[in-house]
Write an enzyme that holds these catalytic residues in place. Sequence first.
Site, PDB file in Angstrom:
ATOM      1  N   GLU A 119     -10.443   8.262  14.839  1.00 48.70           N
ATOM      2  CA  GLU A 119     -10.845   6.850  14.803  1.00 48.70           C
ATOM      3  C   GLU A 119      -9.727   6.011  14.205  1.00 48.70           C
ATOM      4  O   GLU A 119      -8.977   6.506  13.371  1.00 48.70           O
ATOM      5  CB  GLU A 119     -12.075   6.673  13.885  1.00 48.70           C
ATOM      6  CG  GLU A 119     -13.280   7.425  14.312  1.00 48.70           C
ATOM      7  CD  GLU A 119     -14.399   7.334  13.259  1.00 48.70           C
ATOM      8  OE1 GLU A 119     -14.189   6.716  12.192  1.00 48.70           O
ATOM      9  OE2 GLU A 119     -15.470   7.901  13.522  1.00 48.70           O
ATOM     10  N   LYS A 163     -11.751  13.200  11.831  1.00 46.71           N
ATOM     11  CA  LYS A 163     -12.989  13.716  11.230  1.00 46.71           C
ATOM     12  C   LYS A 163     -13.498  14.906  12.028  1.00 46.71           C
ATOM     13  O   LYS A 163     -13.341  14.936  13.250  1.00 46.71           O
ATOM     14  CB  LYS A 163     -14.095  12.643  11.289  1.00 46.71           C
ATOM     15  CG  LYS A 163     -13.762  11.358  10.592  1.00 46.71           C
ATOM     16  CD  LYS A 163     -14.881  10.323  10.751  1.00 46.71           C
ATOM     17  CE  LYS A 163     -14.511   9.063   9.974  1.00 46.71           C
ATOM     18  NZ  LYS A 163     -15.459   7.963  10.167  1.00 46.71           N
ATOM     19  N   LYS A 172      -8.239   3.625  11.493  1.00 43.64           N
ATOM     20  CA  LYS A 172      -8.592   3.326  10.106  1.00 43.64           C
ATOM     21  C   LYS A 172      -8.419   1.822   9.923  1.00 43.64           C
ATOM     22  O   LYS A 172      -7.314   1.298  10.073  1.00 43.64           O
ATOM     23  CB  LYS A 172      -7.678   4.076   9.149  1.00 43.64           C
ATOM     24  CG  LYS A 172      -8.049   3.864   7.691  1.00 43.64           C
ATOM     25  CD  LYS A 172      -7.232   4.769   6.792  1.00 43.64           C
ATOM     26  CE  LYS A 172      -7.714   4.757   5.357  1.00 43.64           C
ATOM     27  NZ  LYS A 172      -7.920   3.452   4.774  1.00 43.64           N
ATOM     28  N   ASP A 179       0.842  -1.200   0.000  1.00 46.59           N
ATOM     29  CA  ASP A 179       0.000   0.000   0.000  1.00 46.59           C
ATOM     30  C   ASP A 179       0.875   1.247   0.000  1.00 46.59           C
ATOM     31  O   ASP A 179       0.563   2.242  -0.639  1.00 46.59           O
ATOM     32  CB  ASP A 179      -0.874   0.035   1.249  1.00 46.59           C
ATOM     33  CG  ASP A 179      -2.019  -0.952   1.164  1.00 46.59           C
ATOM     34  OD1 ASP A 179      -2.058  -1.723   0.188  1.00 46.59           O
ATOM     35  OD2 ASP A 179      -2.861  -0.952   2.077  1.00 46.59           O
ATOM     36  N   TYR A 211       2.204   2.014  -3.372  1.00 49.73           N
ATOM     37  CA  TYR A 211       1.100   2.498  -4.197  1.00 49.73           C
ATOM     38  C   TYR A 211       0.795   3.964  -3.868  1.00 49.73           C
ATOM     39  O   TYR A 211       0.671   4.807  -4.743  1.00 49.73           O
ATOM     40  CB  TYR A 211      -0.126   1.621  -3.951  1.00 49.73           C
ATOM     41  CG  TYR A 211      -1.376   2.098  -4.630  1.00 49.73           C
ATOM     42  CD1 TYR A 211      -1.619   1.772  -5.952  1.00 49.73           C
ATOM     43  CD2 TYR A 211      -2.306   2.879  -3.952  1.00 49.73           C
ATOM     44  CE1 TYR A 211      -2.762   2.216  -6.591  1.00 49.73           C
ATOM     45  CE2 TYR A 211      -3.450   3.329  -4.573  1.00 49.73           C
ATOM     46  CZ  TYR A 211      -3.674   2.995  -5.894  1.00 49.73           C
ATOM     47  OH  TYR A 211      -4.805   3.437  -6.518  1.00 49.73           O
ATOM     48  N   ASP A 212       0.693   4.243  -2.556  1.00 47.75           N
ATOM     49  CA  ASP A 212       0.395   5.614  -2.137  1.00 47.75           C
ATOM     50  C   ASP A 212       1.476   6.571  -2.611  1.00 47.75           C
ATOM     51  O   ASP A 212       1.199   7.705  -2.989  1.00 47.75           O
ATOM     52  CB  ASP A 212       0.259   5.692  -0.609  1.00 47.75           C
ATOM     53  CG  ASP A 212      -1.012   5.002  -0.117  1.00 47.75           C
ATOM     54  OD1 ASP A 212      -1.945   4.844  -0.928  1.00 47.75           O
ATOM     55  OD2 ASP A 212      -1.060   4.616   1.063  1.00 47.75           O
TER      56      ASP A 212
HETATM   57  S1  IVH Z   1     -14.773   7.325   6.939  1.00 50.12           S
HETATM   58  C1  IVH Z   1     -16.759   9.694   3.213  1.00 50.12           C
HETATM   59  N1  IVH Z   1     -13.658   5.967   8.855  1.00 50.12           N
HETATM   60  O1  IVH Z   1     -11.036   3.751   4.396  1.00 50.12           O
HETATM   61  C2  IVH Z   1     -15.661   8.757   3.587  1.00 50.12           C
HETATM   62  N2  IVH Z   1     -13.349   5.215   6.635  1.00 50.12           N
HETATM   63  O2  IVH Z   1      -9.574   5.288   2.454  1.00 50.12           O
HETATM   64  C3  IVH Z   1     -16.009   8.016   4.804  1.00 50.12           C
HETATM   65  N3  IVH Z   1     -12.032   3.170   6.441  1.00 50.12           N
HETATM   66  O3  IVH Z   1     -13.725   4.139   2.173  1.00 50.12           O
HETATM   67  C4  IVH Z   1     -14.952   7.098   5.230  1.00 50.12           C
HETATM   68  N4  IVH Z   1     -11.684   2.887   8.586  1.00 50.12           N
HETATM   69  O4  IVH Z   1     -13.513   1.958   3.546  1.00 50.12           O
HETATM   70  C5  IVH Z   1     -13.841   6.066   7.521  1.00 50.12           C
HETATM   71  N5  IVH Z   1     -12.759   4.845  10.673  1.00 50.12           N
HETATM   72  C6  IVH Z   1     -12.941   4.945   9.357  1.00 50.12           C
HETATM   73  C7  IVH Z   1     -12.413   4.003   8.438  1.00 50.12           C
HETATM   74  C8  IVH Z   1     -12.633   4.187   7.076  1.00 50.12           C
HETATM   75  C9  IVH Z   1     -11.470   2.411   7.378  1.00 50.12           C
HETATM   76  C10 IVH Z   1     -11.962   2.915   4.999  1.00 50.12           C
HETATM   77  C11 IVH Z   1     -13.258   3.124   4.280  1.00 50.12           C
HETATM   78  C12 IVH Z   1     -12.997   4.250   3.349  1.00 50.12           C
HETATM   79  C13 IVH Z   1     -11.521   4.115   3.140  1.00 50.12           C
HETATM   80  C14 IVH Z   1     -10.940   5.414   2.683  1.00 50.12           C
END
Ligand code: IVH
Length: 669
Positions: free
Chosen positions: A115, A291, A117, A35, A38-39
């Site tokens: 949060e 967020k 990820k 990843d 890629y990034d």
């Molecule tokens: S919020 C509008 N919160 O990461 C976008 N995404 O790289 C809302 N993901 O599509 C996404 N943990 O599949 C959000 N705590 C988290 C997340 C998370 C994993 C994933 C998700 C998203 C992708 C973006």
Amino acid sequence: MTEAGGMESRITQLRAEIRRHDELYFRKAAPEISDREYDRMKAELAQLEAEHPEFAAEDSPVRQVGDDRSPEFAAYRHRQPMLSLDNTYSREDLYAFDERLRRLFERDRIDYLVEPKIDGLAISLTYEGGRFVRAVTRGNGVEGDDVTRNIETISGVPRRLRGGGVPDVIEIRGEVYMSHAEFRRINRERERAGLPFFRNPRNLTSGTVKLLDAREAGRRRLEIVLYGAGYVAGPWVRRQSEVHERIRAWGFPALERVWVVAGIDAAWEAIRELERLRADFAYGTDGAVVKLDDFAMQRDAGYTSKAPRWAIAYKFEAERAETRLRSIRIQVGRTGALTPVAELEPVVLAGTTVSRATLHNEDEIARKDIREGDTVVVEKAGEVIPAVVSVVHEKRPADSAPFDFAARLRELGFGPEEVQRIPGQAAWRLVRAGDPVQLRRRIQHFAGRTAMDIEGLGEAMIEQLVSRELVRDIPDLYTLRFEDLVSLYKEADKAPRNLLHALEQSKGNELWRVIHGLGIPHVGAQSAKDLARAFGSLGALMDASEFDLERVNGVGSVMAGAISAFFKDPENRSCVKRLRRLGIDPEETTEERDDRLAGKTFVLTGTLSGLSREEAKTGIERMGGKVTGSVSRKTDYLVAGDNPGSKLDKARELGVRVIGENDLRELLE
Ligand code: IVH
């Protein structure tokens, strides 16, 4: 070349590479690079496009969400799109994100929610009237695959939401993942069965979610965690932090830890704490998501074309270490693929000692110019198999030479007629099965527990049989005599008799065990069972067309192609024929024989576009019908394709029913 020309070609090259890796990651769940790499490519492209707006393009991968849709699933349109997040590995970017928001809202300090990820597969669960109705993957963000059947098997997905305050319609968003323990369990099982390892839990998760066979999916334990909402009918909560509370109260597995913080410094502290804690989480986390907590502020901040402006993902660096690459070994897989593996001086990485890393294929070695004796940077994230990311050029020995894959194969004794690299594919393969290493693998697989289950035919025994040339192909096992075996054992009476007995007994095995034992690429034990049930005998399977194969439940186009290619190979055909002659030819009554066309006579004329004549013929015959060459009063149907011949006139004259290709397909459905 001018500087601008060079820049443009670099941009074009990056776009093409990123698209290729998108395809590998999203659609094939088989990434070739980490990843992080890629990034890095994507960041380089984004920067170049920003610096050279004259070369920017609407359809650049920088501006698009990846696409994981597969044709095997029904498409479903999300009520609210599933976007991705802007990613960064740098603290500065995180602070710049905060600065933009402070300026926008004219505030000194902003409340954030931090949060984990989760590194899984994005999923959207729809509940209507509190009942679970559908699970859809992200797809291209707008439309995803309906994978309800497989997601239903996950115990964390409640059929009904508990408690009150449930909106009429709600899309709940989260990630499907596989625990490290389950990932290791499955790989141990595969090792015993002589099957190749799954590379990492994320790929295995997406592969499992996309299995056409829900029973098989249920056998691999997937888990889920939910963290957000998409479309929600009517008013509900005001802040993202309350979403987590609701999700938990309704009975979902929720994030075990989130941080409500005031200001970006506090967010940074939370990220540091997450980094310490994440090893104990059940799922893999590859970063933190910061967020805006307040929904009204989220709305005001808005979106770019692919991501919200109110959130950013800060990703953790994968662990890296430097070590020396002792040599590049070529590994022979069960299906004859020759993959390069880096043998490393052992080094501790992400908590485990690493002495081997994947090098993917010839092109990857050339692209990174990796040489034996080099000091290399090795990277490992979670359960992912370590990979060599780059070479430390300053430490390269003076006498090093580029790695020549083809020359190495020659040194290993592979003649040009034995190995080939199919144009357009990255892997070298053995052309024929005569290679002893591969033969040992094939026999090991054939004799293994999930195939013919032959007791006493372990690795050491197989090694002896092959090296003494007592066995040159699978059928040779069944021609072994007591005299051949005596000298191989210390205990020279009982043991050989036991093996001969086990071999004899295996002739009575069920058909699926033989099919699985053949080692057809893509065909696992479950698919072998499906095939056995559908075709009933080796003979029928061997002569099945791709069209027939694809009609079997659980067999997709890739597998159908692989099976058909396998049985087209004269060596494979003769192997199976010999097995049958030697008495390994089990039959099974095929399930629910479909004879809706019994007694019907068909004549074909003209060209059919979607299926060959042969396929049409076997399809009709499979359902009990008959195909003849000329039209008569006894003909029930004339199938007319493009440019039909005189048969059409004849049929009209005799009042025979004329149908088109689509009608035929419907009959065969
Ligand atoms: S919020 C509008 N919160 O990461 C976008 N995404 O790289 C809302 N993901 O599509 C996404 N943990 O599949 C959000 N705590 C988290 C997340 C998370 C994993 C994933 C998700 C998203 C992708 C973006």
